[in-house]
Design a protein around this motif. Sequence first.
Motif, PDB file in Angstrom:
ATOM      1  N   LEU A 182       0.810  -1.221   0.000  1.00 21.55           N
ATOM      2  CA  LEU A 182       0.000   0.000   0.000  1.00 21.55           C
ATOM      3  C   LEU A 182       0.846   1.275   0.000  1.00 21.55           C
ATOM      4  CD1 LEU A 182      -3.062  -0.935   2.226  1.00 21.55           C
ATOM      5  CD2 LEU A 182      -2.953  -0.692  -0.259  1.00 21.55           C
ATOM      6  N   PRO A 183       1.875   1.392   0.851  1.00 20.59           N
ATOM      7  CA  PRO A 183       2.701   2.606   0.773  1.00 20.59           C
ATOM      8  C   PRO A 183       3.405   2.746  -0.581  1.00 20.59           C
ATOM      9  CG  PRO A 183       3.148   1.420   2.816  1.00 20.59           C
ATOM     10  CD  PRO A 183       2.254   0.547   1.995  1.00 20.59           C
ATOM     11  N   THR A 184       3.826   1.631  -1.132  1.00 20.94           N
ATOM     12  CA  THR A 184       4.498   1.672  -2.431  1.00 20.94           C
ATOM     13  C   THR A 184       3.515   2.036  -3.536  1.00 20.94           C
ATOM     14  OG1 THR A 184       6.121   0.058  -1.667  1.00 20.94           O
ATOM     15  CG2 THR A 184       5.893   0.326  -4.040  1.00 20.94           C
ATOM     16  N   ALA A 185       2.325   1.449  -3.502  1.00 19.13           N
ATOM     17  CA  ALA A 185       1.299   1.785  -4.498  1.00 19.13           C
ATOM     18  C   ALA A 185       0.922   3.260  -4.381  1.00 19.13           C
ATOM     19  CB  ALA A 185       0.075   0.899  -4.316  1.00 19.13           C
ATOM     20  N   GLY A 186       0.859   3.787  -3.174  1.00 18.35           N
ATOM     21  CA  GLY A 186       0.561   5.202  -2.980  1.00 18.35           C
ATOM     22  C   GLY A 186       1.636   6.097  -3.574  1.00 18.35           C
ATOM     23  N   VAL A 243       3.585   5.373  -6.067  1.00 14.25           N
ATOM     24  CA  VAL A 243       3.466   5.292  -7.530  1.00 14.25           C
ATOM     25  C   VAL A 243       2.199   6.009  -8.001  1.00 14.25           C
ATOM     26  CG1 VAL A 243       3.257   3.719  -9.501  1.00 14.25           C
ATOM     27  CG2 VAL A 243       4.836   3.176  -7.643  1.00 14.25           C
ATOM     28  N   ALA A 244       1.121   5.916  -7.248  1.00 12.89           N
ATOM     29  CA  ALA A 244      -0.141   6.556  -7.630  1.00 12.89           C
ATOM     30  C   ALA A 244       0.005   8.068  -7.752  1.00 12.89           C
ATOM     31  CB  ALA A 244      -1.234   6.215  -6.619  1.00 12.89           C
ATOM     32  N   ARG A 245       0.915   8.637  -6.984  1.00 17.14           N
ATOM     33  CA  ARG A 245       1.144  10.085  -7.058  1.00 17.14           C
ATOM     34  C   ARG A 245       1.977  10.495  -8.268  1.00 17.14           C
ATOM     35  NH1 ARG A 245       1.484   8.960  -1.626  1.00 17.14           N
ATOM     36  NH2 ARG A 245       3.762   8.953  -1.566  1.00 17.14           N
ATOM     37  N   ARG A 246       2.386   9.521  -9.074  1.00 16.95           N
ATOM     38  CA  ARG A 246       3.222   9.782 -10.244  1.00 16.95           C
ATOM     39  C   ARG A 246       2.612   9.124 -11.474  1.00 16.95           C
ATOM     40  NH1 ARG A 246       5.828   9.287  -5.583  1.00 16.95           N
ATOM     41  NH2 ARG A 246       7.513  10.736  -5.140  1.00 16.95           N
ATOM     42  N   PRO A 247       1.617   9.751 -12.083  1.00 15.40           N
ATOM     43  CA  PRO A 247       0.930   9.148 -13.236  1.00 15.40           C
ATOM     44  C   PRO A 247       1.868   8.750 -14.375  1.00 15.40           C
ATOM     45  CG  PRO A 247      -0.268  11.082 -12.491  1.00 15.40           C
ATOM     46  CD  PRO A 247       1.020  11.039 -11.715  1.00 15.40           C
ATOM     47  N   LEU A 261       4.406   7.146 -14.179  1.00 12.41           N
ATOM     48  CA  LEU A 261       4.980   5.821 -13.894  1.00 12.41           C
ATOM     49  C   LEU A 261       3.924   4.717 -13.858  1.00 12.41           C
ATOM     50  CD1 LEU A 261       7.564   6.689 -11.103  1.00 12.41           C
ATOM     51  CD2 LEU A 261       7.998   6.280 -13.527  1.00 12.41           C
ATOM     52  N   TRP A 262       2.657   5.047 -14.050  1.00 16.84           N
ATOM     53  CA  TRP A 262       1.606   4.033 -13.934  1.00 16.84           C
ATOM     54  C   TRP A 262       1.798   2.889 -14.917  1.00 16.84           C
ATOM     55  CZ3 TRP A 262      -3.479   7.370 -13.477  1.00 16.84           C
ATOM     56  CH2 TRP A 262      -3.444   8.068 -12.262  1.00 16.84           C
ATOM     57  N   ALA A 263       1.997   3.188 -16.177  1.00 15.80           N
ATOM     58  CA  ALA A 263       2.149   2.124 -17.181  1.00 15.80           C
ATOM     59  C   ALA A 263       3.381   1.280 -16.886  1.00 15.80           C
ATOM     60  CB  ALA A 263       2.228   2.716 -18.582  1.00 15.80           C
ATOM     61  N   THR A 264       4.463   1.934 -16.501  1.00 19.07           N
ATOM     62  CA  THR A 264       5.687   1.204 -16.162  1.00 19.07           C
ATOM     63  C   THR A 264       5.460   0.328 -14.935  1.00 19.07           C
ATOM     64  OG1 THR A 264       7.028   2.995 -17.070  1.00 19.07           O
ATOM     65  CG2 THR A 264       8.137   1.444 -15.610  1.00 19.07           C
ATOM     66  N   GLY A 265       4.739   0.848 -13.949  1.00 18.40           N
ATOM     67  CA  GLY A 265       4.453   0.075 -12.743  1.00 18.40           C
ATOM     68  C   GLY A 265       3.647  -1.174 -13.044  1.00 18.40           C
ATOM     69  N   VAL A 266       2.627  -1.037 -13.870  1.00 24.02           N
ATOM     70  CA  VAL A 266       1.814  -2.204 -14.249  1.00 24.02           C
ATOM     71  C   VAL A 266       2.668  -3.202 -15.026  1.00 24.02           C
ATOM     72  CG1 VAL A 266      -0.119  -2.966 -15.693  1.00 24.02           C
ATOM     73  CG2 VAL A 266      -0.375  -0.977 -14.200  1.00 24.02           C
ATOM     74  N   ARG A 267       3.446  -2.700 -15.974  1.00 23.12           N
ATOM     75  CA  ARG A 267       4.301  -3.580 -16.778  1.00 23.12           C
ATOM     76  C   ARG A 267       5.275  -4.361 -15.887  1.00 23.12           C
ATOM     77  NH1 ARG A 267       6.571   0.061 -19.498  1.00 23.12           N
ATOM     78  NH2 ARG A 267       4.974   0.190 -21.106  1.00 23.12           N
ATOM     79  N   GLN A 268       5.944  -3.661 -14.982  1.00 20.08           N
ATOM     80  CA  GLN A 268       6.915  -4.327 -14.114  1.00 20.08           C
ATOM     81  C   GLN A 268       6.239  -5.273 -13.129  1.00 20.08           C
ATOM     82  OE1 GLN A 268       9.503  -3.530 -16.348  1.00 20.08           O
ATOM     83  NE2 GLN A 268      10.388  -4.348 -14.480  1.00 20.08           N
ATOM     84  N   ALA A 269       5.066  -4.922 -12.642  1.00 11.08           N
ATOM     85  CA  ALA A 269       4.342  -5.826 -11.737  1.00 11.08           C
ATOM     86  C   ALA A 269       4.060  -7.145 -12.443  1.00 11.08           C
ATOM     87  CB  ALA A 269       3.048  -5.183 -11.259  1.00 11.08           C
ATOM     88  N   ALA A 285      10.334   4.939  -2.011  1.00  7.19           N
ATOM     89  CA  ALA A 285      11.159   5.840  -2.832  1.00  7.19           C
ATOM     90  C   ALA A 285      12.096   5.045  -3.732  1.00  7.19           C
ATOM     91  CB  ALA A 285      11.953   6.787  -1.938  1.00  7.19           C
ATOM     92  N   ASP A 286      12.605   3.923  -3.243  1.00  9.12           N
ATOM     93  CA  ASP A 286      13.474   3.081  -4.066  1.00  9.12           C
ATOM     94  C   ASP A 286      12.695   2.444  -5.214  1.00  9.12           C
ATOM     95  OD1 ASP A 286      15.614   3.700  -2.444  1.00  9.12           O
ATOM     96  OD2 ASP A 286      15.486   1.844  -1.285  1.00  9.12           O
ATOM     97  N   VAL A 287      11.457   2.069  -4.946  1.00 10.13           N
ATOM     98  CA  VAL A 287      10.616   1.483  -6.001  1.00 10.13           C
ATOM     99  C   VAL A 287      10.331   2.538  -7.077  1.00 10.13           C
ATOM    100  CG1 VAL A 287       8.388   0.430  -6.538  1.00 10.13           C
ATOM    101  CG2 VAL A 287       9.644  -0.276  -4.492  1.00 10.13           C
ATOM    102  N   VAL A 288      10.058   3.762  -6.665  1.00 14.60           N
ATOM    103  CA  VAL A 288       9.826   4.848  -7.628  1.00 14.60           C
ATOM    104  C   VAL A 288      11.078   5.071  -8.471  1.00 14.60           C
ATOM    105  CG1 VAL A 288       9.446   7.348  -7.813  1.00 14.60           C
ATOM    106  CG2 VAL A 288       7.982   5.958  -6.334  1.00 14.60           C
ATOM    107  N   THR A 289      12.240   5.088  -7.838  1.00 14.24           N
ATOM    108  CA  THR A 289      13.501   5.255  -8.576  1.00 14.24           C
ATOM    109  C   THR A 289      13.695   4.113  -9.573  1.00 14.24           C
ATOM    110  OG1 THR A 289      14.499   6.444  -6.736  1.00 14.24           O
ATOM    111  CG2 THR A 289      16.010   5.441  -8.320  1.00 14.24           C
ATOM    112  N   TYR A 290      13.409   2.894  -9.145  1.00 18.93           N
ATOM    113  CA  TYR A 290      13.518   1.726 -10.030  1.00 18.93           C
ATOM    114  C   TYR A 290      12.575   1.854 -11.229  1.00 18.93           C
ATOM    115  CZ  TYR A 290      12.522  -2.991 -11.697  1.00 18.93           C
ATOM    116  OH  TYR A 290      12.295  -4.077 -12.492  1.00 18.93           O
TER     117      TYR A 290
END
Length: 104
Positions: free
Chosen positions: A14-18, A20-24, A26-34, A76-81
Motif C-alpha cells: 500500500l505505501p508503495t502503491a501510494g 506510484v499513484a502520485r506519479r501518473p 509511472l503508472w504504465a511502467t508500474g503495471v508492466r513491471q508488476a 522511494a526506491d521502487v519509484v527510482t527503479y
Amino acid sequence: MSARGASSGAGWVLPTAGAVARRPSLWATGVRQALVLAAPGWWRRPPFLPLPSPSYLRFRSQAAYGGDGDRPPDPADVVTYLRWCRDVRRSRRPDPRRTPGSPL
C-alpha cells in the motif's frame, strides 16, 4: 518482519502503491513491471496481486539493503527503479526523427 523476510507480508504494497499513484507518468511502467516480476500463478494465492515471489523479493532486499533480506522495499526506491525502467525502455526505442541510413 518475520524470519521469512520482506516478502512474508504485503504490508509494503500500500505505501508503495501510494508512492506510484502520485506519479501518473509511472503508472504504465508500474503495471508492466508488476506483471513481469509477478510470481507464477499469482492469481491463485492471496493476496491475489501480481507480487514478486518471496525468494526474489528476499534476494532483491539483500542486494539493495544488505542483511538477511528482511527489510521491505522502500517506496522511494521502487519509484527510482520504475523511473529507471521507463528511461531504459524509452532509450531503446528508435528515434522517429532519424531515418535509416541517416548520419547521427
